[in-house]
Structures are given as structure tokens and as C-alpha cells.
Design a protein around this motif. Structure first.
Motif, PDB file in Angstrom:
ATOM      1  N   ARG A   1      -2.295 -11.811 -11.811  1.00 48.29           N
ATOM      2  CA  ARG A   1      -3.766 -11.522 -11.949  1.00 48.29           C
ATOM      3  C   ARG A   1      -3.970 -10.736 -13.081  1.00 48.29           C
ATOM      4  NH1 ARG A   1      -1.866 -12.610  -7.222  1.00 48.29           N
ATOM      5  NH2 ARG A   1      -2.864 -13.728  -5.694  1.00 48.29           N
ATOM      6  N   PRO A   2      -5.383 -10.960 -13.700  1.00 46.20           N
ATOM      7  CA  PRO A   2      -5.626 -10.187 -14.968  1.00 46.20           C
ATOM      8  C   PRO A   2      -5.765  -8.562 -14.659  1.00 46.20           C
ATOM      9  CG  PRO A   2      -7.352 -11.431 -14.380  1.00 46.20           C
ATOM     10  CD  PRO A   2      -6.403 -12.087 -13.382  1.00 46.20           C
ATOM     11  N   ARG A   3      -6.316  -8.285 -13.602  1.00 50.57           N
ATOM     12  CA  ARG A   3      -6.576  -6.692 -13.263  1.00 50.57           C
ATOM     13  C   ARG A   3      -6.374  -6.545 -11.918  1.00 50.57           C
ATOM     14  NH1 ARG A   3     -11.448  -3.158 -15.476  1.00 50.57           N
ATOM     15  NH2 ARG A   3     -10.744  -1.109 -14.423  1.00 50.57           N
ATOM     16  N   VAL A   4      -5.612  -5.666 -11.766  1.00 48.92           N
ATOM     17  CA  VAL A   4      -5.518  -5.086 -10.105  1.00 48.92           C
ATOM     18  C   VAL A   4      -5.677  -3.696  -9.950  1.00 48.92           C
ATOM     19  CG1 VAL A   4      -3.709  -4.872  -8.307  1.00 48.92           C
ATOM     20  CG2 VAL A   4      -3.648  -6.948  -9.694  1.00 48.92           C
ATOM     21  N   VAL A   5      -6.292  -3.290  -9.036  1.00 54.76           N
ATOM     22  CA  VAL A   5      -6.488  -1.877  -8.708  1.00 54.76           C
ATOM     23  C   VAL A   5      -5.756  -1.746  -7.274  1.00 54.76           C
ATOM     24  CG1 VAL A   5      -8.837  -1.984  -9.526  1.00 54.76           C
ATOM     25  CG2 VAL A   5      -8.737  -2.557  -7.305  1.00 54.76           C
ATOM     26  N   PHE A   6      -5.560  -0.476  -6.999  1.00 53.49           N
ATOM     27  CA  PHE A   6      -4.757  -0.218  -5.692  1.00 53.49           C
ATOM     28  C   PHE A   6      -5.381   1.089  -5.169  1.00 53.49           C
ATOM     29  CE2 PHE A   6      -2.382   1.875  -9.091  1.00 53.49           C
ATOM     30  CZ  PHE A   6      -2.151   3.329  -8.682  1.00 53.49           C
ATOM     31  N   LYS A   7      -5.428   1.505  -3.802  1.00 54.09           N
ATOM     32  CA  LYS A   7      -6.036   2.491  -3.032  1.00 54.09           C
ATOM     33  C   LYS A   7      -5.343   2.384  -1.655  1.00 54.09           C
ATOM     34  CE  LYS A   7      -9.862  -0.729  -1.800  1.00 54.09           C
ATOM     35  NZ  LYS A   7     -11.319  -0.730  -2.018  1.00 54.09           N
ATOM     36  N   SER A   8      -5.764   3.487  -0.767  1.00 58.49           N
ATOM     37  CA  SER A   8      -5.462   3.628   0.461  1.00 58.49           C
ATOM     38  C   SER A   8      -5.686   2.502   1.204  1.00 58.49           C
ATOM     39  CB  SER A   8      -5.706   4.886   0.868  1.00 58.49           C
ATOM     40  OG  SER A   8      -5.760   4.973   2.377  1.00 58.49           O
ATOM     41  N   ALA A   9      -4.944   2.178   2.439  1.00 59.07           N
ATOM     42  CA  ALA A   9      -5.546   1.209   3.278  1.00 59.07           C
ATOM     43  C   ALA A   9      -6.066   1.918   4.748  1.00 59.07           C
ATOM     44  CB  ALA A   9      -4.226   0.284   3.676  1.00 59.07           C
ATOM     45  N   SER A  10      -5.708   3.110   4.535  1.00 56.78           N
ATOM     46  CA  SER A  10      -6.453   3.771   5.793  1.00 56.78           C
ATOM     47  C   SER A  10      -7.730   4.437   5.620  1.00 56.78           C
ATOM     48  CB  SER A  10      -5.458   5.091   6.051  1.00 56.78           C
ATOM     49  OG  SER A  10      -5.555   5.921   5.343  1.00 56.78           O
ATOM     50  N   GLY A  11      -8.218   5.319   6.319  1.00 57.73           N
ATOM     51  CA  GLY A  11      -9.609   5.766   6.243  1.00 57.73           C
ATOM     52  C   GLY A  11      -9.439   7.246   5.428  1.00 57.73           C
ATOM     53  N   ALA A  12      -8.052   7.517   4.930  1.00 57.36           N
ATOM     54  CA  ALA A  12      -7.817   8.826   4.162  1.00 57.36           C
ATOM     55  C   ALA A  12      -8.459   8.482   2.717  1.00 57.36           C
ATOM     56  CB  ALA A  12      -6.507   8.943   4.107  1.00 57.36           C
ATOM     57  N   ARG A  13      -9.228   9.506   2.124  1.00 52.52           N
ATOM     58  CA  ARG A  13      -9.809   9.477   1.000  1.00 52.52           C
ATOM     59  C   ARG A  13      -8.463   8.900  -0.232  1.00 52.52           C
ATOM     60  NH1 ARG A  13     -14.558  11.359  -2.577  1.00 52.52           N
ATOM     61  NH2 ARG A  13     -15.532  11.225  -0.578  1.00 52.52           N
ATOM     62  N   SER A  14      -8.795   8.218  -0.871  1.00 55.73           N
ATOM     63  CA  SER A  14      -7.823   7.981  -2.060  1.00 55.73           C
ATOM     64  C   SER A  14      -8.745   7.572  -3.381  1.00 55.73           C
ATOM     65  CB  SER A  14      -6.965   7.037  -1.956  1.00 55.73           C
ATOM     66  OG  SER A  14      -7.534   5.767  -1.646  1.00 55.73           O
ATOM     67  N   ILE A  15      -8.171   7.892  -4.504  1.00 55.54           N
ATOM     68  CA  ILE A  15      -8.808   7.454  -5.761  1.00 55.54           C
ATOM     69  C   ILE A  15      -8.457   6.109  -6.135  1.00 55.54           C
ATOM     70  CG2 ILE A  15      -9.016   7.956  -8.097  1.00 55.54           C
ATOM     71  CD1 ILE A  15      -8.272  10.825  -7.369  1.00 55.54           C
ATOM     72  N   VAL A  16      -9.449   5.284  -6.422  1.00 56.47           N
ATOM     73  CA  VAL A  16      -9.074   3.679  -6.792  1.00 56.47           C
ATOM     74  C   VAL A  16      -8.655   3.667  -8.106  1.00 56.47           C
ATOM     75  CG1 VAL A  16     -10.034   1.408  -7.003  1.00 56.47           C
ATOM     76  CG2 VAL A  16     -10.997   2.991  -4.953  1.00 56.47           C
ATOM     77  N   GLN A  17      -7.748   3.154  -8.403  1.00 53.43           N
ATOM     78  CA  GLN A  17      -7.104   3.292  -9.743  1.00 53.43           C
ATOM     79  C   GLN A  17      -6.707   1.639 -10.219  1.00 53.43           C
ATOM     80  OE1 GLN A  17      -4.295   6.680 -10.719  1.00 53.43           O
ATOM     81  NE2 GLN A  17      -4.367   7.011  -8.436  1.00 53.43           N
ATOM     82  N   THR A  18      -6.707   1.445 -11.535  1.00 51.45           N
ATOM     83  CA  THR A  18      -6.206   0.389 -12.012  1.00 51.45           C
ATOM     84  C   THR A  18      -4.833   0.222 -12.170  1.00 51.45           C
ATOM     85  OG1 THR A  18      -8.325   0.021 -13.235  1.00 51.45           O
ATOM     86  CG2 THR A  18      -6.198  -1.225 -14.111  1.00 51.45           C
ATOM     87  N   MET A  19      -4.182  -0.668 -11.812  1.00 52.54           N
ATOM     88  CA  MET A  19      -2.535  -0.758 -12.082  1.00 52.54           C
ATOM     89  C   MET A  19      -2.259  -1.158 -13.466  1.00 52.54           C
ATOM     90  SD  MET A  19      -0.176  -3.145  -9.465  1.00 52.54           S
ATOM     91  CE  MET A  19       1.719  -2.666  -9.789  1.00 52.54           C
ATOM     92  N   GLU A  20      -1.483  -0.286 -13.643  1.00 50.69           N
ATOM     93  CA  GLU A  20      -0.973  -0.399 -15.076  1.00 50.69           C
ATOM     94  C   GLU A  20       0.615  -0.786 -15.350  1.00 50.69           C
ATOM     95  OE1 GLU A  20      -3.064  -0.342 -17.525  1.00 50.69           O
ATOM     96  OE2 GLU A  20      -4.655   0.904 -16.795  1.00 50.69           O
ATOM     97  N   PRO A  21       1.067  -1.373 -16.281  1.00 48.79           N
ATOM     98  CA  PRO A  21       2.717  -1.633 -16.443  1.00 48.79           C
ATOM     99  C   PRO A  21       3.603  -0.576 -16.011  1.00 48.79           C
ATOM    100  CG  PRO A  21       1.317  -2.658 -18.238  1.00 48.79           C
ATOM    101  CD  PRO A  21       0.328  -1.611 -17.622  1.00 48.79           C
ATOM    102  N   GLY A  22       3.020   0.732 -16.550  1.00 48.16           N
ATOM    103  CA  GLY A  22       3.645   2.022 -16.109  1.00 48.16           C
ATOM    104  C   GLY A  22       3.837   2.365 -14.510  1.00 48.16           C
ATOM    105  N   ASP A  23       2.877   1.621 -13.630  1.00 45.11           N
ATOM    106  CA  ASP A  23       3.108   1.776 -12.504  1.00 45.11           C
ATOM    107  C   ASP A  23       4.237   1.217 -11.845  1.00 45.11           C
ATOM    108  OD1 ASP A  23       1.004   3.688 -12.131  1.00 45.11           O
ATOM    109  OD2 ASP A  23      -0.321   2.037 -12.491  1.00 45.11           O
ATOM    110  N   LEU A  24       4.920   0.111 -12.627  1.00 42.33           N
ATOM    111  CA  LEU A  24       5.804  -1.039 -11.795  1.00 42.33           C
ATOM    112  C   LEU A  24       6.983  -0.147 -11.410  1.00 42.33           C
ATOM    113  CD1 LEU A  24       5.484  -3.854 -14.262  1.00 42.33           C
ATOM    114  CD2 LEU A  24       4.666  -3.621 -12.009  1.00 42.33           C
TER     115      LEU A  24
END
Length: 308
Positions: A159-182
Motif C-alpha cells: 500500500r502507498p501509505r499506512v498508518v497505525f494505532k491502538s486497537a483498543s479504547g486506550a488513547r494512542s497517537i496515530v502515526q504514519t508507518m515509515e521504513p524505519g518502523d520495520l
């Protein structure tokens, strides 16, 4: 009589209290920071009627007199007064029991309850909530919930761009996935994470209070507008938004279907006019929006509580 329960100095409660005061409402305030002064007991009879007594200091209130509740409850374990109690102090058990009883009563009390405990539960599982959202004709992003590093790696690569975040009700910061996250994907084995295809467009927060709708458009280049200053060094710009009637009606219907009286719905409207819904917040911190747009959300909340 209206009961407002939580931390009264928190802006959403304070704004609601001010609006109720302007309406000259009969209001009782239950502060979770003063649990030592509070007792609550209730029962449900064979016909389903709920009654009991709430004591706050020297005041005793029959629960049947309360017609509306705005409950924005904090986990009692995070309340400073609770944390100052010694680990073995029996008062800790009393605090826990009181908060459990309060949550249980809020779930079954008659009248207008903003919001019932059971209705708020869908926010604890974002994928499940996404299925409920889709029933109302709102699109949801392509989503992967996994603790498998290889599956996440393949999702990201395709996919051209992917974001990641918590799947629960806990607050999390939505972030763009970067190559360094692999290189960090191995940590997924300890905690599943939600990955989504990024959706271009305009973020719109919709607050639904009963049948009233307040939409706010958010302009920012940040992935998560709530943390725009940290992510792009410039705060997001918030403006009232003229939401299409059919979308507004879907938001009202979705809120009611979830059993909520008050909700904050996160939408994104694409350049082609498609409407995606990311989640429904059952306890929205609405003052972030009303403070900047001057939308009368606390006044609508007060009217809704008093309409019972």
C-alpha cells in the motif's frame, strides 16, 4: 435533578456545569476526588424499577429524583487522592467498590444518561466498532489487526501509505508507518496493533448530542490532528463545517444505534466526496472543538439533559 459525575475541574464537565447553571438547572455534582465523602446504594426490583440513595457529604439524595446524568468517569486508580492511600489501606477497597457501583447504576438508571457504561464498551474494540459503523453506510479504511510481524510487513509493502494505532479504547497517537518502523515489528508479538490504509481528504469531527449535530473541519498536514504541533510544528486549524444532511442523519442514527446520547465521530471526507468513519468516541473532550469554533455544544448537552 441533574447529576454531573467525574472530575468537576475537567473542561468538559466545567463547561457542562456552566451551561446547566445558565439554564438554572437543579444540579448535583459528584466529584471522584472526594470519594471519602460519598456513598451510593441502589436496587432493582422485580418490575425493573431502580431506586436507592446517594450521599454526598451530609446531603442524601433519592436516586429516583435524578432525571439526567452526565458521567465522565476517570479510572479511580488514576485519581491523586486514591494514589496517596497506602497500598494496604481498606479505603482503597471502598473507593473501588464505590466506583464499580456508580458505573453499574449509570448503566441501569432511568432518564437521560450521558453515557451508559455498556453503550461505551464498543470503543474498547475498534475493529468491532468498525463493523457497527459500516451498517450505517459510512466507509471504513482497509484495516489489519495483527500481532504477526510478517503479515504487517506485507500489508505495509502493498500500500502507498499506512498508518497505525491502538486497537483498543486506550488513547494512542496515530502515526504514519515509515521504513524505519520495520525493525520494530517484532514487538507486535507482545501486543497486536491496528494498521490501516491512509485515506486522503479532510478530517471532520462530528459531535452528536441527541438529534443535534455539530461538525468541525480540521486543516493540518499532521497524521493525527490532535498532536499537530508535535508532528508538524503547527497547530491544526478548526472551523465549523456544513455537513451534508444525509451524512448528518447517518451520524445521528449511528449514535443512537450504539446506545449513546452524546458522541464524537471522526470522519474523513475524500476529494471525491466519499465519507470514511474511523471511530466513535463515547466520551468526547468536546471543549477542544467548541473552544475554537464557538459551537454551542455544552449548551446542547445541557438542553438534552434537561429535556427528560
Amino acid at each position: 435533578m441533574i447529576l454531573v459525575a467525574g472530575i468537576p475541574s475537567e473542561p468538559p464537565l466545567q463547561e457542562a456545569l456552566d451551561a446547566l447553571s445558565d439554564q438554572r438547572a437543579d444540579v448535583v455534582v459528584l466529584s471522584q476526588r472526594r470519594c471519602a465523602e460519598i456513598d451510593l446504594a441502589f436496587a432493582v426490583d422485580s418490575a425493573g424499577a431502580v431506586d436507592g440513595v446517594l450521599r454526598i457529604g451530609r446531603r442524601h439524595i433519592a436516586l429516583r429524583e435524578i432525571t439526567g446524568v452526565y458521567a465522565r468517569l476517570m479510572d479511580h486508580r488514576n485519581v491523586p487522592e486514591y494514589q496517596r492511600l497506602d497500598v494496604g489501606d481498606p479505603e482503597r477497597e471502598r473507593w473501588a467498590a464505590l466506583n464499580d457501583t456508580l458505573s453499574a447504576w449509570v448503566d441501569v438508571a432511568p432518564g437521560t444518561i450521558v453515557n451508559r457504561s455498556s453503550a461505551m464498551a464498543s470503543n474498547a474494540a475498534k475493529p468491532y466498532q468498525g463493523q457497527l459503523i459500516a451498517r450505517h453506510g459510512l466507509l471504513t479504511p482497509e484495516t489489519l489487526l495483527t500481532n504477526d510481524p510478517q503479515v504487517a510487513r506485507e500489508f505495509y509493502a502493498s500500500r502507498p501509505r499506512v498508518v497505525f494505532k491502538s486497537a483498543s479504547g486506550a488513547r494512542s497517537i496515530v502515526q504514519t508507518m515509515e521504513p524505519g518502523d520495520l525493525g520494530r515489528l517484532g514487538t507486535l508479538r507482545a501486543c497486536p496493533v491496528q494498521f490501516q490504509t491512509w485515506v486522503p481528504g479532510t478530517d471532520v469531527r462530528v459531535h452528536v448530542v441527541g438529534s443535534e449535530v455539530f461538525a468541525t473541519a480540521i486543516t493540518t498536514t499532521a497524521t493525527d490532528y490532535r498532536y499537530a504541533t508535535a508532528q508538524v510544528e503547527e497547530p491544526a486549524r478548526l472551523e465549523p463545517h456544513d455537513l451534508a444532511d444525509d451524512v448528518a442523519q447517518r451520524c445521528v442514527a449511528l449514535t443512537a444505534d450504539l446506545g449513546l446520547e452524546f458522541a464524537g465521530i471522526d470522519l474523513k471526507i475524500t476529494p471525491d466526496g466519499e465519507v470514511y468513519c474511523f471511530e466513535v468516541n463515547p466520551s468526547p473532550a468536546y471543549t477542544y472543538f467548541s473552544g475554537q469554533t464557538k459551537q454551542p455544544i455544552p449548551e446542547a448537552l445541557a438542553r438534552h439533559l434537561l429535556a427528560a
